[in-house]
Structures are given as structure tokens and as C-alpha cells.
Write an enzyme that holds these catalytic residues in place. Structure first.
Site, mmCIF file in Angstrom:
data_model
loop_
_atom_site.group_PDB
_atom_site.id
_atom_site.type_symbol
_atom_site.label_atom_id
_atom_site.label_comp_id
_atom_site.label_asym_id
_atom_site.label_seq_id
_atom_site.Cartn_x
_atom_site.Cartn_y
_atom_site.Cartn_z
ATOM 1 N N ARG A 46 -39.836 -96.478 19.962
ATOM 2 C CA ARG A 46 -41.213 -95.622 20.071
ATOM 3 C C ARG A 46 -40.640 -94.105 19.938
ATOM 4 O O ARG A 46 -41.158 -93.148 19.306
ATOM 5 C CB ARG A 46 -41.862 -95.756 21.308
ATOM 6 C CG ARG A 46 -42.878 -94.862 21.559
ATOM 7 C CD ARG A 46 -44.286 -95.197 22.408
ATOM 8 N NE ARG A 46 -43.770 -96.119 23.560
ATOM 9 C CZ ARG A 46 -43.033 -95.892 24.454
ATOM 10 N NH1 ARG A 46 -42.880 -94.661 24.793
ATOM 11 N NH2 ARG A 46 -43.079 -96.674 25.417
ATOM 12 N N TYR A 98 -63.268 -85.827 5.557
ATOM 13 C CA TYR A 98 -63.106 -87.173 5.719
ATOM 14 C C TYR A 98 -64.068 -87.985 6.718
ATOM 15 O O TYR A 98 -64.062 -87.317 7.942
ATOM 16 C CB TYR A 98 -61.828 -87.596 5.708
ATOM 17 C CG TYR A 98 -61.414 -89.044 5.971
ATOM 18 C CD1 TYR A 98 -61.793 -90.108 5.236
ATOM 19 C CD2 TYR A 98 -61.220 -89.488 7.305
ATOM 20 C CE1 TYR A 98 -61.648 -91.379 5.038
ATOM 21 C CE2 TYR A 98 -60.888 -90.866 7.355
ATOM 22 C CZ TYR A 98 -61.148 -91.636 6.442
ATOM 23 O OH TYR A 98 -60.949 -93.127 6.476
ATOM 24 N N ASP A 172 -55.404 -80.593 6.114
ATOM 25 C CA ASP A 172 -55.248 -81.995 5.667
ATOM 26 C C ASP A 172 -54.922 -81.895 4.243
ATOM 27 O O ASP A 172 -56.040 -81.599 3.396
ATOM 28 C CB ASP A 172 -56.486 -82.941 6.127
ATOM 29 C CG ASP A 172 -56.556 -84.293 5.704
ATOM 30 O OD1 ASP A 172 -55.828 -84.685 4.912
ATOM 31 O OD2 ASP A 172 -57.288 -85.039 6.113
ATOM 32 N N LYS A 197 -52.541 -92.811 1.413
ATOM 33 C CA LYS A 197 -53.021 -92.314 -0.057
ATOM 34 C C LYS A 197 -51.889 -92.012 -1.068
ATOM 35 O O LYS A 197 -50.986 -92.856 -1.104
ATOM 36 C CB LYS A 197 -54.001 -91.370 0.080
ATOM 37 C CG LYS A 197 -54.951 -91.513 1.342
ATOM 38 C CD LYS A 197 -55.865 -92.737 1.270
ATOM 39 C CE LYS A 197 -56.632 -92.861 2.686
ATOM 40 N NZ LYS A 197 -57.433 -92.013 3.346
HETATM 41 C C1 LIG Z 1 -57.898 -91.918 4.727
HETATM 42 C C2 LIG Z 1 -58.140 -90.228 5.044
HETATM 43 C C3 LIG Z 1 -57.716 -89.912 6.373
HETATM 44 C C4 LIG Z 1 -57.411 -91.257 7.444
HETATM 45 O O1 LIG Z 1 -56.164 -91.745 7.086
HETATM 46 P P1 LIG Z 1 -56.158 -93.134 7.600
HETATM 47 O O2 LIG Z 1 -54.630 -93.365 6.880
HETATM 48 O O3 LIG Z 1 -57.032 -94.090 6.881
HETATM 49 O O4 LIG Z 1 -56.187 -93.487 9.106
HETATM 50 C C5 LIG Z 1 -57.928 -88.653 6.642
HETATM 51 N N1 LIG Z 1 -58.025 -87.552 5.887
HETATM 52 C C6 LIG Z 1 -58.477 -87.902 4.582
HETATM 53 C C7 LIG Z 1 -58.601 -86.712 3.691
HETATM 54 C C8 LIG Z 1 -58.476 -89.329 3.988
HETATM 55 O O5 LIG Z 1 -58.552 -89.512 2.910
#
Ligand SMILES: *Cc1c(COP(=O)(O)O)cnc(C)c1O
Length: 382
Positions: A46, A98, A172, A197
Site C-alpha cells: 500500500r 466530467y 484535470d 483514458k
Molecule cells: C473518466 C474521467 C474521470 C474519472 O476517471 P475514472 O478513471 O473513470 O475514475 C475524470 N475526469 C475526466 C475528464 C474523465 O474523462
């Protein structure tokens, strides 16, 4: 090292025992100690695991940070950032986020006394006017999901820091990736990714990332990661590291294909509005051009016939574009934000910013562009 070299070598060294070029997948929870407290830097997975360490070093390198952190999802990475705050603290965030980020802010953290203000970040004054003595964090998403709005990261950060240098600014960077923009270089404190992604890039894992360049902030985030425990697993860390090694190649093709798809849609008689920051008539095109090295592979649009029937018919008709949530993988996906990724945003709020039933979001993959256009053509012809 320049960026393309960094995606492959950044923060990486060959494994010491065998010279293995890729780090082994260390499927272990614990590590032998020769005497209590005497170990080789690893105690319990962890806290740290060598495969995750290799990935976290790569995360830091590609965003020009000094420290990277790998989480079990993008949302758990955001959760880690919010745990830096205390009851009474205020967060200013963009109004087109998001859906899961919005849900976490309003339905998980508001109840612990954090306050969230959502503003249109097109105008920097909307951010600075919302700052109070309790403001502790600015949360920027750019390009936004799904409307592809662009916030001026450098200008917002400069204005915020001029007001109060202690306010943290986080970006982000999921949609752009460091191939297109590097927020830490623009003065931002924290970069966050859903590595699910583009960083992972192959739709085979769920993961989050944080990158920073401040030693104290890194210490605080590492403590929260360790104490709350939402870590990325070793197998996933290996896959994400492998994905990052081709980030620059994939992004180059995503951008090429994204641009052609956007232009194709603009010129199609059945298509209405198209949202792509690379289009000259995009309201934030100038900022996008200044801030980003190219415009990415995400394209949103509406049909001229905005009826639910026409929209759903299109969504059910594509063959190469798979109807699915998520984005940023090698394969092209099509998404209906209202029923899928953004279902958690209240209707009144959605309508106000333009996430209506007719909105369609494409994650343009790296297939042959002719096949992608042919697929869109046959789906639009129905
Ligand atoms: C998918 C996404 C998230 C969340 O991420 P997860 O890996 O699904 O928890 C946050 N911000 C953006 C812009 C995203 O496309």
C-alpha cells in the site's frame, strides 16, 4: 530529454537483478526485513510497490513533475486531492466537468463541509470574482467533457496566485494529455489524470494519476494515498507503463483523425453544431492554439434533427465506433452524455450548459480514417 523520449525512458531504469528492460510485475503485498525496520525501501505494497514506483516515476516525467502517484481510478485521485482540504474550505470549479467529478464534489464532499462553486471558466473574472478568504482550491478541466470548452490555464493560474498565492490550482489533464499541454509548466500545482483514458490508452484498465513538483505537496499526497489506500495494483501499473510508451504515437494519430472527423462533420448536411477546439469558429480556438500543441481526438456534435429518435438512431447505427462509456483508447467510441457519462448531473444544470439529449460525443481512435468516415457516413445516412 524531449517528450517522445520521455514517454519511453522518463524515470525508468533497467531492473537491477536481471537487467530486464521492463520492470517485473511485483505481485507481492509485503517484503522481507533483515531486522525490524531494516529493508530495501519497500515494506508493504500500500505504501509502495516497485512496479507502481516505475509507473509513478514515468507519470512525474511526462508531466515535467518531480513526483507521481498512481491510484485505483481517476476519481480516487481526485478524492486524494480533496482530502488536502478542511471543513469550511471552498473550491472553485468549472461548470462543465466530467459527471463523476461533479458527483463527487456535490454528493460526497459537500456533506463534510466543503463548499463548491461552479463557474464558466471562459472568463477569468468569473474565477477571480468567486475567490473568498476560504478559497483553497481551483479545479480546472480543459478541454471540458463533453462540450470541449477551453480554459486559459496560465492566465487563470496567474490571476489566482496574484490574489492569494496559497490557493492550489489543479488541472484535470485527461483529455489533452501532456502530449498537448503541460499544466505544471504553466504554474499549476497539481495535474490529475484518469489514466483509464489516453495514458493507459487500450481500454484495459481503470486508474488515476496525480503529478506535482512541490516537495511538501508530494509528501501530503503520498500520506493520503498511503493512509486512505486507493492505490493502483501492480498488474495495472505494468499495463499503464506499457501504454505510456506509445502515448506520443497514439496522440499524433488521435489528433490527425480527430481533425478530419471534425471537418467532415462540419461539412455534412445532416450535422448541426460541432464542438472541436481545432475549428476556427470554436469560441476558445485562440486560447486552444496558444495553450495546446494540437487539438486531440475528442469531438462532440449534434444532428440538425435534434429529436431523440434521430439521435438514438445514429447512436445505434455506427459499427466501428462502439457505443460505450469512456474514451482515449485506440478504438473509436461513441457516447451519449445525457444517458451515459453525464447522467449524474441534474437535468436543470445540464440544460443550462448545453448538455442536451441531442449531444453526441466521439472518442476518435487510431484506425484508418477512411473506415471511420465511412462508418459515420452510413450511420448519418440512416
Ligand atoms: C473518466 C474521467 C474521470 C474519472 O476517471 P475514472 O478513471 O473513470 O475514475 C475524470 N475526469 C475526466 C475528464 C474523465 O474523462
Amino acid at each position: 530529454m524531449k517528450f517522445n523520449t520521455k514517454t519511453i525512458h522518463g524515470g525508468q531504469k533497467h531492473e537491477e537483478a536481471t537487467g530486464a528492460v521492463m520492470p517485473p510485475i511485483f505481485l507481492t503485498s509485503t517484503y522481507a526485513q533483515s531486522s525490524p525496520g531494516v529493508h530495501k525501501g519497500y515494506e508493504y505494497s500500500r505504501g509502495a510497490n516497485p512496479t507502481r514506483t516505475a509507473l509513478e516515476n514515468a507519470f512525474a516525467a511526462i508531466e515535467n513533475g518531480t513526483h507521481g502517484f498512481a491510484f485505483s481510478s481517476g476519481l480516487s485521485a481526485i478524492d486524494c486531492v480533496l482530502r488536502l482540504l478542511n471543513p469550511g474550505d471552498e473550491v472553485i470549479a468549472g461548470d462543465d466537468l466530467y459527471g463523476g467529478t461533479y458527483r463527487m464534489f456535490t454528493r460526497l464532499f459537500q456533506q463534510y463541509g466543503l463548499k463548491f462553486l461552479f463557474v464558466n471558466m471562459d472568463e477569468i473574472e468569473n474565477v477571480t470574482n468567486a475567490i473568498t478568504s476560504n478559497t483553497k482550491l481551483i479545479w480546472i478541466e480543459t478541454p471540458t467533457n463533453p462540450l470541449m470548452k477551453i480554459a486559459d490555464i496560465a492566465a487563470i493560474t496567474k490571476a489566482v496566485k496574484a490574489t492569494n498565492n496559497n490557493i492550489l490550482v489543479a488541472v484535470d489533464n485527461t483529455f489533452a494529455t501532456p502530449y498537448l499541454q503541460r499544466p505544471l509548466d504553466l504554474g499549476v500545482d497539481i495535474v490529475m489524470h484518469s489514466a483509464t483514458k489516453y495514458l493507459g490508452g487500450h481500454s484495459d484498465l481503470v486508474m488515476g494519476a496525480l503529478m506535482v513538483k512541490d516537495e511538501n505537496l508530494a509528501k501530503d499526497l503520498h500520506f493520503i494515498q498511503f493512509a486512505a489506500g486507493a492505490i493502483a495494483a501492480p498488474m495495472d501499473a505494468f499495463l499503464a507503463l506499457r501504454g505510456i510508451k506509445t502515448l506520443h504515437l497514439r496522440m499524433q494519430r488521435h489528433c490527425e483523425n480527430g481533425r478530419v472527423v471534425a471537418e467532415y462533420l462540419v461539412n455534412h448536411p445532416k450535422v448541426g453544431e460541432v464542438y472541436y477546439p481545432g475549428l476556427k469558429n470554436h469560441p476558445n480556438h485562440d486560447i486552444a492554439k496558444k495553450q495546446m500543441d494540437d487539438f486531440g481526438g475528442m469531438v462532440s456534435f449534434r444532428l440538425k434533427d435534434e429529436s431523440k429518435e434521430a439521435t438514438f438512431k445514429f447512436l445505434e447505427s455506427t459499427k466501428i465506433f462502439t457505443l460505450a462509456e469512456s474514451l482515449g483508447g485506440v478504438e473509436s467510441l461513441v457516447n451519449h452524455p445525457v444517458t451515459m457519462t453525464h447522467a449524474s448531473i441534474p437535468e436543470s444544470k445540464r440544460l443550462k450548459i448545453g448538455i442536451t439529449n441531442s449531444l453526441i460525443r466521439l472518442s476518435v481512435g487510431v484506425e484508418d480514417i477512411d473506415d471511420l468516415l465511412a462508418d459515420l457516413e452510413q450511420a448519418l445516412d440512416r
